[in-house]
Design an enzyme around this catalytic site. Structure first.
Site, PDB file in Angstrom:
ATOM      1  N   THR A 371       0.882  -1.156   0.000  1.00  0.00           N
ATOM      2  CA  THR A 371       0.000   0.000   0.000  1.00  0.00           C
ATOM      3  C   THR A 371       0.918   1.203   0.000  1.00  0.00           C
ATOM      4  O   THR A 371       2.130   1.060   0.095  1.00  0.00           O
ATOM      5  CB  THR A 371      -0.904  -0.096   1.257  1.00  0.00           C
ATOM      6  OG1 THR A 371      -1.725  -1.249   1.152  1.00  0.00           O
ATOM      7  CG2 THR A 371      -1.769   1.105   1.503  1.00  0.00           C
ATOM      8  N   ASN A 391      -3.509  -3.644  -2.737  1.00  0.00           N
ATOM      9  CA  ASN A 391      -3.389  -4.803  -1.851  1.00  0.00           C
ATOM     10  C   ASN A 391      -2.039  -5.492  -1.976  1.00  0.00           C
ATOM     11  O   ASN A 391      -1.038  -4.909  -1.601  1.00  0.00           O
ATOM     12  CB  ASN A 391      -4.561  -5.765  -2.018  1.00  0.00           C
ATOM     13  CG  ASN A 391      -4.815  -6.563  -0.744  1.00  0.00           C
ATOM     14  OD1 ASN A 391      -4.540  -6.090   0.335  1.00  0.00           O
ATOM     15  ND2 ASN A 391      -5.307  -7.778  -0.864  1.00  0.00           N
ATOM     16  N   ASP A 413      -9.425  -8.636   0.971  1.00  0.00           N
ATOM     17  CA  ASP A 413      -9.669  -7.974   2.266  1.00  0.00           C
ATOM     18  C   ASP A 413     -11.046  -8.307   2.839  1.00  0.00           C
ATOM     19  O   ASP A 413     -11.343  -7.962   3.987  1.00  0.00           O
ATOM     20  CB  ASP A 413      -9.515  -6.448   2.140  1.00  0.00           C
ATOM     21  CG  ASP A 413      -8.063  -6.014   2.306  1.00  0.00           C
ATOM     22  OD1 ASP A 413      -7.237  -6.847   2.708  1.00  0.00           O
ATOM     23  OD2 ASP A 413      -7.760  -4.841   2.024  1.00  0.00           O
ATOM     24  N   SER A 443      -7.581  -1.487   6.572  1.00  0.00           N
ATOM     25  CA  SER A 443      -6.852  -0.979   7.745  1.00  0.00           C
ATOM     26  C   SER A 443      -6.224   0.381   7.460  1.00  0.00           C
ATOM     27  O   SER A 443      -5.538   0.944   8.329  1.00  0.00           O
ATOM     28  CB  SER A 443      -5.731  -1.951   8.128  1.00  0.00           C
ATOM     29  OG  SER A 443      -6.262  -3.182   8.512  1.00  0.00           O
TER      30      SER A 443
HETATM   31  N1  GLY Z   1      -5.392  -3.628   1.380  1.00  0.00           N
HETATM   32  C1  GLY Z   1      -4.923  -3.098   2.581  1.00  0.00           C
HETATM   33  C2  GLY Z   1      -5.978  -2.389   3.361  1.00  0.00           C
HETATM   34  O1  GLY Z   1      -6.895  -1.850   2.791  1.00  0.00           O
HETATM   35  O2  GLY Z   1      -5.919  -2.350   4.558  1.00  0.00           O
END
Ligand code: GLY
Length: 564
Positions: A371, A391, A413, A443
């Site tokens: 990310t 991701n 996710d 997150s």
């Molecule tokens: N794909 C990482 C997040 O959205 O937390």
């Protein structure tokens, strides 16, 4: 009486006053960008120098990162942009998170025996949610920017068309995903060199992506979600086993959301709302610690209490958090002091609480997600904290033919197997079950923290560890830390399950380890550091910006002056 000895020459004071006044006027004109790539930071600063505001710069940085950091984010992905609009004293979260395709089903990643099909939610177009970045940059430029979208996309288009040079980090990320990048010809052609992760210094040219970005520059979001690009995206996805439809693309909408707000002993906190779990979790942890005299404790005590706060908060995250447009998330309760007090009531000062003693729920597991984050402050005091993702490194590794668009694998996710006990015998997480059009739980935690004298704009990548990294940095800020000390801080993390404290090499000293071990914590030193935090700290007392990009990676934080 000798009056002459009491005579005070007014001139030095007048000069001092004028100097202070002048320097504060000059200093008020600072602006800054911190991002994960020097080319993206430069693109943001150029836009600020061309008269754009923080929101125009955010568009430029987002689009440039999409080109030069393809393993972390992209126009085939999504994200959250936390904006502070200075002249309205307003904070808003732009939710450009991906959504599940309309043909998605709850059990789409399970085999006929109800088992998760390995890799199905990670590799290839079936793992891709409908991207939000193109809609979000159009929305931000249209509603908050000063410059046309096309101007803010110039740098990204140039870097896509003319190429950018890879670094060692690119090589590492491409090596991790080499096999899957080789699975589709366009991905291998663009991102690899003869099927191999390219050596540092290799030029990556993305002509198709430049054309797609040019279509967005010319037609806004419609250049992506409608017309020729949309037709190519859908046809390529479907040819390779995906389930996107044209309606998925044409119906994608950005959502403006009220951020999560709270305070910790006078420090104001503004952070990401659901479908991110970040803001809720950070506030819950801060509320738990606010009743525990955290700052007055020894190093080992602080880590013990922090781990206990993390453990309980990640349990709640797993049970309650999901897309509030689909499920009822008790946000107000989770961020309340009453809830924190109830949750903290069984924290022992000298004994770890085994996670299995807490009410059982399926836990988030940390996967190798990649990310990115950037932070911006403009000369007028507008701010942006944005965390963006596709991701896993290089997302799904699938590039839709003829578009240059690398698709995310954000569907991973979601909770792939809700309601089915996992290997710990725990119940699945219905709040984050797959549903058509739903946003998957994140997150990502773009955050503002503010005291009487200073404010900070911060965030980081790092999968489920994002939340605890931002939490530790927020506490460092509260205790007077600089931008550099916030990013340098050694990181540790507990996420309820697995029941252990993981930490960066060397972060726990011998005393910490001994005491935490005696209290019953399992400890695991990681092989490597993690995170890539980008922090700006604005000091209201002298109007100066302190900027830091994580030394663990290759980003760039720069402050510029506007003197006229
Ligand atoms: N794909 C990482 C997040 O959205 O937390």
């Amino acid at each position: 009486m000798n009056t002459s000895s009491k005579f005070i020459n007014p001139y030095p004071f007048a000069i001092l006053l004028l100097t202070l006044l002048f320097s504060s006027l000059v200093a008020a004109q600072q602006a800054a960008v911190a991002s994960a790539h020097p080319l993206a930071t430069d693109a943001g600063l150029e836009i600020l120098q061309q008269g754009g505001n923080a929101f125009d710069a955010a568009v430029a940085v987002t689009a440039t990162l999409a080109v030069v950091e393809p393993y972390s984010s992209g126009i085939g992905g999504g994200g959250f942009w936390l904006l502070h609009i200075k002249n309205k004293n307003r904070d808003v979260m732009i939710d450009g998170r991906e959504v599940a395709p309309l043909a998605a089903t709850r059990n789409m990643y399970l085999d006929k025996n109800g088992e998760v099909i390995p890799g199905a939610s990670i590799n290839g177009p079936l793992s891709a949610g409908i991207p939000g970045v193109p809609a979000a940059i159009d929305h931000i430029a249209t509603h908050y920017g000063r410059l046309p979208l096309s101007r803010s996309l110039d740098a990204a288009i140039k870097h896509a068309r003319e190429g950018f040079k890879t670094n060692a980090h690119y090589q590492r990320m491409a090596s991790i995903r080499e096999k899957h990048l080789n699975a589709t010809p366009d991905a291998a052609e663009i991102f690899l060199n003869d099927g191999k992760a390219p050596k540092p210094g290799t030029l990556i040219v993305q002509t198709d992506l430049a054309n797609t970005l040019s279509a967005i520059a010319a037609r806004g979001a419609d250049g992506f979600y409608q017309g020729e690009i949309a037709t190519r995206l859908v046809s390529s996805v479907r040819q390779h086993g995906g389930i996107w439809s044209k309606l998925d693309l044409s119906s994608y909408r950005v959502v403006e959301r009220e951020p999560i707000r709270g305070s910790y002993k006078g420090m104001q906190v503004v952070s990401a709302a659901p479908p991110s779990s970040g803001g809720v979790a950070i506030m819950e942890m801060l509320n738990i610690l606010s009743g525990l005299d955290y700052e007055k404790r020894t190093s080992a005590d602080r880590k013990h209490l922090m781990a206990e706060a993390m453990r309980r908060t990640y349990r709640d995250r797993a049970e309650y958090l999901g897309d509030t447009d689909f499920v009822n998330v008790p946000v107000d309760r989770l961020v309340s002091i009453q809830h924190a007090n109830a949750v903290a009531s069984d924290i022992s000062p000298d004994q770890a609480t085994p996670s299995e003693q807490l009410k059982a729920v399926a836990a988030a597991v940390n996967k190798a997600t990649d990310t990115t984050h950037f932070s911006i402050i403009d000369k007028d005091g507008n701010r942006v904290a944005a965390t963006l993702s596709i991701n896993f490194p290089f997302g799904s590794c699938f590039v839709a033919e003829g578009t240059g668009v690398l698709l995310n694998d954000e569907m991973d996710d979601f909770s792939a197997k809700p309601g089915v006990p996992n290997i710990y015998g725990l119940i699945g997480n219905h709040a984050n079950a797959i549903e058509p059009g739903k946003r998957m739980l994140s997150s990502m935690s773009p955050t503002f923290v503010e005291t009487k004298d200073r404010y900070a704009v911060l965030g980081t990548p790092g999968g489920s560890r994002i939340i605890t990294m931002v939490m530790l940095a927020a506490m460092e800020f509260y205790q007077g830390g600089s931008a550099t000390s916030m990013v340098d801080l050694g990181r540790y993390h507990h996420q309820y399950l697995p029941d252990k404290i993981v930490y960066e090499p060397g972060v726990l000293n011998d005393d910490d380890m001994q005491i935490l071990f005696e209290r019953g914590h399992e400890l695991e030193e990681l092989d490597d550091t993690y995170g890539n935090m980008q922090v700006l700290v604005y000091d209201k007392r002298n109007n100066r910006i302190d900027a830091a990009s994580d030394k663990r990676r290759n980003g760039s934080a720069r402050v510029i002056e506007f003197t006229d």
